[in-house]
Design an enzyme around this catalytic site. Structure first.
Site, PDB file in Angstrom:
ATOM      1  N   THR A 473       3.297  31.225   2.256  1.00  0.00           N
ATOM      2  CA  THR A 473       3.620  29.837   2.582  1.00  0.00           C
ATOM      3  C   THR A 473       5.005  29.681   3.194  1.00  0.00           C
ATOM      4  O   THR A 473       5.273  28.687   3.858  1.00  0.00           O
ATOM      5  CB  THR A 473       3.572  29.001   1.296  1.00  0.00           C
ATOM      6  OG1 THR A 473       4.292  29.725   0.293  1.00  0.00           O
ATOM      7  CG2 THR A 473       2.155  28.800   0.813  1.00  0.00           C
ATOM      8  N   GLU A 706      -1.067  22.116  -0.361  1.00  0.00           N
ATOM      9  CA  GLU A 706      -2.456  21.761  -0.623  1.00  0.00           C
ATOM     10  C   GLU A 706      -2.936  20.472   0.035  1.00  0.00           C
ATOM     11  O   GLU A 706      -4.112  20.327   0.345  1.00  0.00           O
ATOM     12  CB  GLU A 706      -2.679  21.730  -2.141  1.00  0.00           C
ATOM     13  CG  GLU A 706      -2.479  23.132  -2.688  1.00  0.00           C
ATOM     14  CD  GLU A 706      -2.442  23.228  -4.190  1.00  0.00           C
ATOM     15  OE1 GLU A 706      -3.487  23.471  -4.768  1.00  0.00           O
ATOM     16  OE2 GLU A 706      -1.352  23.077  -4.778  1.00  0.00           O
TER      17      GLU A 706
END
Ligand code: MOS
Length: 759
Positions: A473, A706
């Site tokens: 990420t 998310e």
């Protein structure tokens, strides 16, 4: 805090290592005398093992050992969840002959090479006493049960206006009503890097290189299954090749591999195969969701009822909180009721998957809102704007920062929503029907307790370290940026260290919490390190600041300044003969938690074209606007949103496993389980409101991994409806479901009433 680094587009500090192949993933470890493990897995979904014949396999070239329930390695039950366990399953392998799912671990072949272990595994003969598995909704539903709690609330949450007897009364008295049921298949994470473990013992100390989202939790869980003290274990995972939740828990092949390494007194590496990735390491459960909405003619909601059934294994309870995390709070309504039931199947344990609860829940809720928009004749953006909640329903606390309506407005403007024709099927271009759809995006913001170390070094660099993880990420980069910002140094001067359980403890990287959780600890540690530096500088004789008062010396931009003198910290440390000063600090959320609700929001828009003859859906363009607080690194933030949208495209259109009556997944491979690829992904236009949420944490960032997926599938489904007038409620939206004659004969279905649990 200055902001000349935060919010910029920073290249990944680990980018070069990755593209040159020098980033070592757990499965890349090369150890002297390394042996390779290959997992044996069950070919039946329920029953028991009667016998295993390993004699031929044992004589195969290179085979070192074969462990089975008849020649087991001793493993223990592990921790209870109340003890902080993060294990994906609670039953250790090989301790008995019982089978609870197809693909369950029934043995480990260890050989000198991977190929030898794999080939020998094919020579093991296993006899089963097979029983009929629970592998369909209708069979599982007979024993459906309510979980003890869902997202810290009751399995059924009721918020009713005064004088209202029941949610059904509220729905009945509403002038407009929508009552729809959506089904979702089992989805699998499919990170590019499979799970892998390399276990190395030195005496009674274990070093384990393990693909994990949480090195500290993994240490605790692995130690407990092995029956040793966690202080004897060190978990290392500097790089993760994608995780999406499946690496958020420990799975039993890790301690099994470590136990084999201990027994054989040599390092053992086990890599989970792609097919095993479908059964051994979790999935998103299948869901049936019923949405019943009551509204006034002007579209204002009067009642929201959302009943969820989700599947679960026989080895552990996992709750996919699809209603509690969505309909429970997203829209203002005087009456809200959400409920959850669980249905056990003979499958491996379900687990967190990108935006647990929210991704599947929003798929259904946001399609239902679109159905309400059609029924009421109100534009979908206007409908959502009208029902925007300003306080958290039933608790009457405000959000720390919420700008959802601005997301709708900016998104509509950037996308060109005003050009949409609201009449389904109205826009045709040759063989293609064109449609536009939108949905809200939503994900909770959490932060936890974490520690970090900041070290100012004599060579003029600084080190920032914490036992957190980078799942791909961009954590390596963000920690360097926050360290640089806090110390007034360029990013190049910061060395980051993470993915090592020996570093100051930090929680598992899940729930989009890492930046929000770890950066406050870095900021605190940076302040402490500066203070220590000043204390040392006024105390040491050889320092230019010797003898000055602490309050007369200050730190800025890497320099100490005081008494008309200035010197960079490296030269001060060199001058006094010290290699470094360092500080470890811990940061945790405070009592604001009680006074506010914390969520990120967004709005997602897309245009699709649907082929009239083949039912093929193609995305034409996608616009996403996110309200996620401070954007720390614009470049990696944008990539996270893009990745979430790509994930959502697969969820909407191509992904899902088919569970056969036998309890075997029919399509547990990459040629039959279709993830979105470049050709499926259109131009994606990504915007951030960038409104710092400083009530949430000092940096004002709420996390971003998310939310990108959450509105995507519904935006696509709603665009497909706008293009074709067809409302597919059995996801994914496969081409055959859009063909003219297909309305009543879905080729792939998981409805409760008909057929096997095909997903
Ligand atoms: Mo995320 S699915 O909580 O790793």
């Amino acid at each position: 805090m200055k902001t000349d680094i935060i919010g910029q587009s920073q290249d990944r500090v680990d980018g070069k290592l990755k593209v040159t192949g020098r980033a070592m993933y757990p499965g890349d470890r090369q150890e002297e005398n390394l042996a390779h493990g290959y997992l044996l897995t069950s070919k039946v979904a329920k029953g028991s093992i009667q016998a295993m014949n390993t004699s031929v396999a044992e004589r195969a070239p290179g085979v070192v050992a074969i462990y089975t329930p008849f020649n087991p390695l001793k493993l223990y039950y592990g921790l209870e969840p109340s003890e902080g366990a993060s294990s994906g399953e609670t039953v250790p392998p090989l301790q008995d002959q019982k089978i609870q799912y197809h693909g369950q671990i029934i043995g480990l072949v260890v050989a000198d090479s991977f190929e030898q272990a794999r080939d020998a595994a094919r020579l093991v003969r296993t006899q089963y006493q097979a029983e009929d598995p629970v592998a369909s909704w209708e069979k599982g539903m007979e024993n459906a049960f309510a979980p003890e709690s869902v997202d810290k609330e009751k399995a059924t949450v009721k918020i009713l206006a005064e004088g209202v007897q029941s949610i059904d009364d509220a729905i009945k008295s509403s002038p407009l009503m929508i009552d729809v049921t959506y089904t979702e298949p089992i989805y699998h994470h499919n990170p590019m890097e499979p799970h892998a473990t390399t276990a190395v013992w030195q005496g009674d100390r274990l070093t384990i290189y393990d693909a994990t989202q949480g090195v500290v939790g993994q240490r605790r869980d692995v130690a407990s299954v092995l029956g040793i003290d966690e202080d004897m274990v060190r978990v290392l995972c500097p790089f993760v090749g994608g995780a999406f939740g499946c690496k958020g828990s420990m799975w039993m092949f890790s301690p099994l591999t470590a136990a084999a390494a201990r027994a054989l007194n040599r390092p053992v590496k086990t890599i989970v195969t792609r097919e095993q990735m479908f059964t051994l390491v979790g999935h998103r459960p299948a869901l049936i969701q019923q949405l019943t909405l009551g509204a006034n003619p002007d579209g204002t909601l009067q009642a929201v009822k959302h009943d969820v059934q989700s599947t679960v294994s026989f080895t552990k309870v996992f709750v996919e909180a699809a209603a509690h995390r969505t309909s429970r709070l997203l829209y203002k309504s005087p009456n809200i009721q959400v409920s959850q039931k669980l249905v056990r199947l003979n499958v491996g344990g379900p687990t967190f998957m990108r935006a647990p609860g929210c991704a599947p829940g929003m798929f259904s809720l946001e399609c239902a809102m679109d159905e309400l928009a059609v029924k009421s004749g109100i534009d979908p953006v206007e409908l959502r704007t009208k029902n925007d909640a300003q306080v958290y329903p039933g608790k009457n606390v405000p959000w720390s920062s919420k700008h959802l309506v601005e997301c709708y407005q900016l998104g509509a403007e950037k996308f060109g929503w005003s050009k949409r024709n609201p009449n389904p099927g109205a826009v045709q271009a040759g063989d293609w029907s064109i449609g536009m759809g939108m949905a809200s995006a939503l994900y909770p913001a959490h932060r936890n307790r974490a520690s970090a170390k900041v070290r100012l070094q004599a060579d003029g660099t600084a080190q920032v370290s914490s036992a957190t993880q980078d799942l791909g990420t961009g954590t390596w980069t963000v920690l360097a940026m926050v360290g640089a910002e806090s110390l007034g140094l360029p990013v190049e001067k910061i060395r980051t260290d993470l993915g090592d359980s020996a570093l100051p403890p930090a929680p598992t990287s899940g729930g989009s919490t890492t930046v929000a959780t770890v950066t406050p600890a870095i900021q605190k540690a940076a302040e402490s390190a500066k203070k220590k530096l000043i204390q040392v500088a006024v105390r040491e004789k050889k320092s230019p600041f010797f003898g000055m008062k602490i309050e007369d010396v200050s730190y800025g931009e890497g320099q100490l300044v005081g008494g008309g003198k200035s010197a960079d910290f490296g030269s001060v440390l060199n001058g006094i003969g010290r290699s470094a000063v360092e500080a470890i600090e811990t940061a945790a959320p405070g009592e604001e938690e009680e006074k506010y609700a914390f969520h990120s929001f967004g709005a997602q828009f897309c245009e699709v074209k649907v082929n009239r003859w083949t039912g093929e859906v193609r995305l034409q363009r996608f616009t996403s606007v996110m309200d996620i607080g401070t954007v720390v690194n614009h470049k990696t933030a944008r990539s996270q949103i893009m990745g979430g949208i790509v994930f959502g495209i697969g969820m909407a259109l191509t992904e899902g496993t088919i569970l056969e009556r036998s309890g075997r997944y029919a399509n547990a491979n990459f040629s039959d389980y279709l993830v979105a690829t470049n050709a499926d992904v259109p131009f994606i236009d990504i915007h951030f409101l960038n409104k710092p949420d400083t009530i949430f944490n000092p940096i004002g960032a709420r996390g971003i991994g998310e939310i990108g997926i959450t509105g995507t599938p519904a935006a696509i489904a709603n665009a497909v409806f706008n293009a074709t007038g067809k409302r597919v409620r059995e996801f994914p939206i496969l081409p055959e479901k859009l063909l003219p004659a297909a309305a009543n004969q879905p080729a792939i279905s998981m409805s409760a009433s008909k057929g096997p649990l095909k997903t």
